[in-house]
Scaffold this active site. Structure first.
Site, PDB file in Angstrom:
ATOM      1  N   PRO A   2       0.759  -1.233   0.000  1.00 19.64           N
ATOM      2  CA  PRO A   2       0.000   0.000   0.000  1.00 19.64           C
ATOM      3  C   PRO A   2       0.800   1.299   0.000  1.00 19.64           C
ATOM      4  CG  PRO A   2      -0.358  -1.340   1.990  1.00 19.64           C
ATOM      5  CD  PRO A   2       0.887  -1.756   1.342  1.00 19.64           C
ATOM      6  N   GLU A   3       1.176   1.739  -1.186  1.00 20.34           N
ATOM      7  CA  GLU A   3       1.585   3.121  -1.354  1.00 20.34           C
ATOM      8  C   GLU A   3       0.501   3.753  -2.223  1.00 20.34           C
ATOM      9  OE1 GLU A   3       5.787   3.849  -2.243  1.00 20.34           O
ATOM     10  OE2 GLU A   3       6.261   1.847  -1.507  1.00 20.34           O
ATOM     11  N   HIS A  93      -6.409 -13.171   7.536  1.00 20.35           N
ATOM     12  CA  HIS A  93      -6.099 -11.848   8.107  1.00 20.35           C
ATOM     13  C   HIS A  93      -7.167 -10.815   7.840  1.00 20.35           C
ATOM     14  CE1 HIS A  93      -2.355 -13.845   8.725  1.00 20.35           C
ATOM     15  NE2 HIS A  93      -2.090 -13.875   7.435  1.00 20.35           N
ATOM     16  N   ARG A 112      -0.267  -7.909   9.159  1.00 16.18           N
ATOM     17  CA  ARG A 112       0.548  -7.604  10.334  1.00 16.18           C
ATOM     18  C   ARG A 112      -0.142  -6.667  11.321  1.00 16.18           C
ATOM     19  NH1 ARG A 112       5.785  -5.688   7.421  1.00 16.18           N
ATOM     20  NH2 ARG A 112       6.501  -5.250   9.504  1.00 16.18           N
ATOM     21  N   ARG A 153      13.239  20.720   3.272  1.00 14.43           N
ATOM     22  CA  ARG A 153      13.917  19.621   3.944  1.00 14.43           C
ATOM     23  C   ARG A 153      15.413  19.696   3.717  1.00 14.43           C
ATOM     24  NH1 ARG A 153      11.065  15.524   5.833  1.00 14.43           N
ATOM     25  NH2 ARG A 153      13.101  15.312   6.786  1.00 14.43           N
TER      26      ARG A 153
END
Length: 262
Positions: A2-3, A93, A112, A153
């Site tokens: 999942p991006e 899951h 997870r 940044r």
DNA sequence: AGCGATGTTCGCCG
DNA sequence: TCGGCGAACATCGC
């Protein structure tokens, strides 16, 4: 997986299967993924509701409800969304399911349990609290504002790309891909990038994410020149055939081609 | 058996 | 104040 591209694919799944359907019942199998809302409350608020819109911001998916509230879905490192017809077997899951009247269901999977489901009354407040920057594919994100956000940044360019407060949606895999396509090494400092390199990154952000979505976020369906298809310890650069190297940046393992990425 | 994995958050340190 | 780093979370697969 999942991006941003994966989550966009899940958004489309939700859109094409679950929009405007009445949720008859909600099943929750893990308090962990619901930690912010008591499961009974989550079930009660959602039951009888209708999903009227879908929205993605970075790696978050939001389902808008008739009531004006939203359900937020985040997938962590190993989450997925699936629509199943009646009789189809429960996947492993499975942590939550929205059950529709005809027996079909929208299933949230989180192996997870690093993913989270949220009950949201104030969507803008939610994204503000999480300090999410603009979505990486936001049409209003022009080159000027992209370079301004990046320039705020000071660290490595890979860390900056993965920083959700700079841009929302890019993670470890796609930051590598964007850097590869833009021919910039992951360890380069943002401060020392030339304007041409920043322009190349801006372009690569758009193109890489767009192409990944077009491939339904499936690596095999992506262009042969994509690095992520070769992302393995013994992988070879899809451009020059040389050996890929890895480097630790921001606690994550990044893959890059030392000869193509200066 | 041990290690690392597509993410986020937190504490520690320079 | 910022950024880098490691750990933690829970589970699976190499």
């Amino acid at each position: 997986m999942p991006e941003l591209p994966d989550v966009e694919v899940y958004r489309r799944v939700l859109d094409s299967t679950s929009l405007n359907r009445r949720i008859a019942e909600v099943a929750t199998y893990s308090d962990k993924v619901l930690q912010e809302t008591p499961p009974e409350a989550f079930r009660a608020r959602l039951s009888g509701q209708r999903i009227t819109s879908s929205l993605r911001h970075g790696k978050y998916l939001f389902a808008g409800l008739l009531s004006g509230d939203h359900v937020g879905l985040h997938f962590g490192m190993s989450g997925a969304l699936a629509f199943l017809e009646e009789g189809e077997e429960d996947p492993r899951h499975e942590r939550c399911a929205l059950l529709f009247q005809d027996g079909s269901r929208l299933v949230y999977i989180s192996q997870r349990q690093l993913g989270r489901l949220f009950w949201i009354e104030d969507l803008e407040g939610f994204t503000r609290a999480r300090e999410l920057g603009p979505d990486a594919l936001d049409a209003d994100l022009d080159f000027h504002s992209f370079s301004r956000r990046l320039a705020a940044r000071r660290g490595s360019v890979k860390s900056a790309l993965m920083d959700q407060s700079v841009l929302a949606g890019i993670g470890n895999i796609y930051s590598d891909e964007i850097l590869f396509q833009a021919k910039v090494a992951p360890t380069r400092r943002v401060r020392e990038l030339g304007e041409g390199e920043v322009a190349g990154l801006y372009k690569a952000v758009r193109e890489v994410l767009q192409q990944a979505i077009e491939a339904d976020a499936q690596p095999e369906a992506m262009p042969p020149g994509f690095l992520l298809r070769c992302r393995a310890p013994d992988g070879a650069c899809p451009r020059c055939g040389g050996s890929l190297r890895t480097v630790k940046v921001g606690g994550r393992r990044g893959y890059f081609c030392p000869s193509c990425q200066g």
